[in-house]
Design a protein around this motif. Structure first.
Motif, PDB file in Angstrom:
ATOM      1  N   SER A 101      34.208  11.441 -26.835  1.00 22.15           N
ATOM      2  CA  SER A 101      32.961  10.785 -26.420  1.00 22.15           C
ATOM      3  C   SER A 101      33.253   9.545 -25.584  1.00 22.15           C
ATOM      4  CB  SER A 101      32.122  10.402 -27.636  1.00 22.15           C
ATOM      5  OG  SER A 101      31.759  11.538 -28.368  1.00 22.15           O
ATOM      6  N   LEU A 102      34.281   8.789 -25.974  1.00 21.28           N
ATOM      7  CA  LEU A 102      34.674   7.630 -25.181  1.00 21.28           C
ATOM      8  C   LEU A 102      35.176   8.048 -23.801  1.00 21.28           C
ATOM      9  CD1 LEU A 102      36.479   5.418 -27.846  1.00 21.28           C
ATOM     10  CD2 LEU A 102      34.147   5.192 -26.968  1.00 21.28           C
ATOM     11  N   PHE A 103      35.973   9.130 -23.766  1.00 27.40           N
ATOM     12  CA  PHE A 103      36.444   9.652 -22.483  1.00 27.40           C
ATOM     13  C   PHE A 103      35.270  10.062 -21.598  1.00 27.40           C
ATOM     14  CE2 PHE A 103      40.724  11.270 -24.335  1.00 27.40           C
ATOM     15  CZ  PHE A 103      41.260   9.995 -24.239  1.00 27.40           C
ATOM     16  N   LEU A 104      34.298  10.755 -22.182  1.00 25.05           N
ATOM     17  CA  LEU A 104      33.142  11.211 -21.419  1.00 25.05           C
ATOM     18  C   LEU A 104      32.337  10.031 -20.885  1.00 25.05           C
ATOM     19  CD1 LEU A 104      31.224  13.369 -20.361  1.00 25.05           C
ATOM     20  CD2 LEU A 104      30.127  13.388 -22.616  1.00 25.05           C
ATOM     21  N   LEU A 105      32.075   9.042 -21.722  1.00 28.86           N
ATOM     22  CA  LEU A 105      31.317   7.875 -21.265  1.00 28.86           C
ATOM     23  C   LEU A 105      32.070   7.121 -20.170  1.00 28.86           C
ATOM     24  CD1 LEU A 105      29.871   6.556 -24.637  1.00 28.86           C
ATOM     25  CD2 LEU A 105      28.632   7.639 -22.747  1.00 28.86           C
ATOM     26  N   ALA A 106      33.389   7.020 -20.304  1.00 31.98           N
ATOM     27  CA  ALA A 106      34.183   6.365 -19.263  1.00 31.98           C
ATOM     28  C   ALA A 106      34.099   7.145 -17.950  1.00 31.98           C
ATOM     29  CB  ALA A 106      35.632   6.232 -19.717  1.00 31.98           C
ATOM     30  N   GLY A 107      34.203   8.459 -18.030  1.00 35.98           N
ATOM     31  CA  GLY A 107      34.103   9.284 -16.831  1.00 35.98           C
ATOM     32  C   GLY A 107      32.742   9.182 -16.173  1.00 35.98           C
ATOM     33  N   LEU A 108      31.687   9.163 -16.967  1.00 35.77           N
ATOM     34  CA  LEU A 108      30.340   9.010 -16.413  1.00 35.77           C
ATOM     35  C   LEU A 108      30.175   7.639 -15.769  1.00 35.77           C
ATOM     36  CD1 LEU A 108      28.224  10.705 -19.226  1.00 35.77           C
ATOM     37  CD2 LEU A 108      28.691  11.596 -16.930  1.00 35.77           C
ATOM     38  N   GLY A 109      30.791   6.633 -16.365  1.00 38.93           N
ATOM     39  CA  GLY A 109      30.743   5.295 -15.777  1.00 38.93           C
ATOM     40  C   GLY A 109      31.476   5.228 -14.454  1.00 38.93           C
ATOM     41  N   VAL A 110      32.618   5.883 -14.360  1.00 44.94           N
ATOM     42  CA  VAL A 110      33.368   5.923 -13.100  1.00 44.94           C
ATOM     43  C   VAL A 110      32.555   6.664 -12.040  1.00 44.94           C
ATOM     44  CG1 VAL A 110      35.397   6.920 -11.978  1.00 44.94           C
ATOM     45  CG2 VAL A 110      35.643   5.683 -14.121  1.00 44.94           C
ATOM     46  N   ARG A 111      31.937   7.758 -12.430  1.00 46.68           N
ATOM     47  CA  ARG A 111      31.115   8.520 -11.475  1.00 46.68           C
ATOM     48  C   ARG A 111      29.960   7.673 -10.961  1.00 46.68           C
ATOM     49  NH1 ARG A 111      27.038  13.417 -12.490  1.00 46.68           N
ATOM     50  NH2 ARG A 111      26.161  11.741 -13.695  1.00 46.68           N
ATOM     51  N   TRP A 112      29.293   6.966 -11.869  1.00 43.23           N
ATOM     52  CA  TRP A 112      28.180   6.099 -11.481  1.00 43.23           C
ATOM     53  C   TRP A 112      28.654   5.003 -10.529  1.00 43.23           C
ATOM     54  CZ3 TRP A 112      27.414   0.883 -12.191  1.00 43.23           C
ATOM     55  CH2 TRP A 112      26.133   0.404 -11.893  1.00 43.23           C
ATOM     56  N   LEU A 113      29.769   4.344 -10.879  1.00 43.80           N
ATOM     57  CA  LEU A 113      30.292   3.277 -10.043  1.00 43.80           C
ATOM     58  C   LEU A 113      30.704   3.798  -8.671  1.00 43.80           C
ATOM     59  CD1 LEU A 113      31.190   0.329  -9.723  1.00 43.80           C
ATOM     60  CD2 LEU A 113      33.402   1.017 -10.661  1.00 43.80           C
ATOM     61  N   ALA A 114      31.368   4.935  -8.641  1.00 44.55           N
ATOM     62  CA  ALA A 114      31.804   5.509  -7.366  1.00 44.55           C
ATOM     63  C   ALA A 114      30.610   5.820  -6.470  1.00 44.55           C
ATOM     64  CB  ALA A 114      32.640   6.764  -7.619  1.00 44.55           C
ATOM     65  N   ARG A 115      29.551   6.354  -7.042  1.00 45.08           N
ATOM     66  CA  ARG A 115      28.341   6.645  -6.249  1.00 45.08           C
ATOM     67  C   ARG A 115      27.736   5.350  -5.706  1.00 45.08           C
ATOM     68  NH1 ARG A 115      26.889  10.495  -3.675  1.00 45.08           N
ATOM     69  NH2 ARG A 115      24.719  10.463  -4.241  1.00 45.08           N
ATOM     70  N   GLN A 120      30.631   9.938  -1.720  1.00 45.69           N
ATOM     71  CA  GLN A 120      29.775  11.114  -1.790  1.00 45.69           C
ATOM     72  C   GLN A 120      29.851  11.695  -3.203  1.00 45.69           C
ATOM     73  OE1 GLN A 120      27.723  12.144   0.648  1.00 45.69           O
ATOM     74  NE2 GLN A 120      28.413  10.351   1.803  1.00 45.69           N
ATOM     75  N   ARG A 121      28.916  12.573  -3.506  1.00 46.57           N
ATOM     76  CA  ARG A 121      28.844  13.151  -4.846  1.00 46.57           C
ATOM     77  C   ARG A 121      30.157  13.817  -5.258  1.00 46.57           C
ATOM     78  NH1 ARG A 121      23.831  14.958  -5.874  1.00 46.57           N
ATOM     79  NH2 ARG A 121      23.713  13.730  -7.739  1.00 46.57           N
ATOM     80  N   ALA A 122      30.769  14.590  -4.381  1.00 49.89           N
ATOM     81  CA  ALA A 122      32.021  15.280  -4.708  1.00 49.89           C
ATOM     82  C   ALA A 122      33.142  14.286  -4.971  1.00 49.89           C
ATOM     83  CB  ALA A 122      32.413  16.247  -3.594  1.00 49.89           C
TER      84      ALA A 122
END
Length: 131
Positions: A101-115, A120-122
């Motif tokens: 769950s921590l890994f998933l939240l971190a990944g979602l945070g990185v995706r949000w920050l990158a956007r 781009q989305r990819a």
């Protein structure tokens, strides 16, 4: 221009893919064994750890001592472990679900920050997976 429901669908697919990347390896790696990276009571008896974490003094050992690390488990990991422990889920699996769950939240945070930084989305998705 893509319809709005397709944009929402692709976001859900990305979240699902990130969840697979976070959960599958974490659960399969050394399944059945509990890692020693957390307090023993957190995995075996979370209720006892949460009860002792409420107080700045614990008289149960050595004539009493200050449980300096236990207060950090009051939120959010302590209640998380307590709820899953009360559902009779194996301690090793609870530990893996927590870490994944921590890994998933971190990944979602990185995706949000990158956007928000203009990727781009990819590119944002790849950054989240790599992270």
């Amino acid at each position: 221009m893509r319809p709005a429901f397709l944009i929402g669908l692709s976001r859900r697919v990305e979240c699902f893919a990130l969840a697979l990347v976070a959960f599958i390896p974490t659960v399969l790696l050394h399944s059945g064994t509990t890692n020693a990276d957390t307090k023993l009571y957190l995995t075996s008896n979370p209720w006892k750890l949460l009860q002792s974490a409420q107080y700045a003094w614990d008289p149960s050992q050595f004539g009493g001592y200050v449980p300096h690390q236990a207060v950090g488990y009051l939120w959010p990991s302590g209640p998380f472990y307590l709820v899953l422990h009360s559902l009779h889920i194996s301690p090793w699996l609870i530990q893996r679900i927590w870490v994944a769950s921590l890994f998933l939240l971190a990944g979602l945070g990185v995706r949000w920050l990158a956007r928000h930084l203009g990727l781009q989305r990819a590119g944002a998705f790849v950054a989240a997976v790599v992270y």
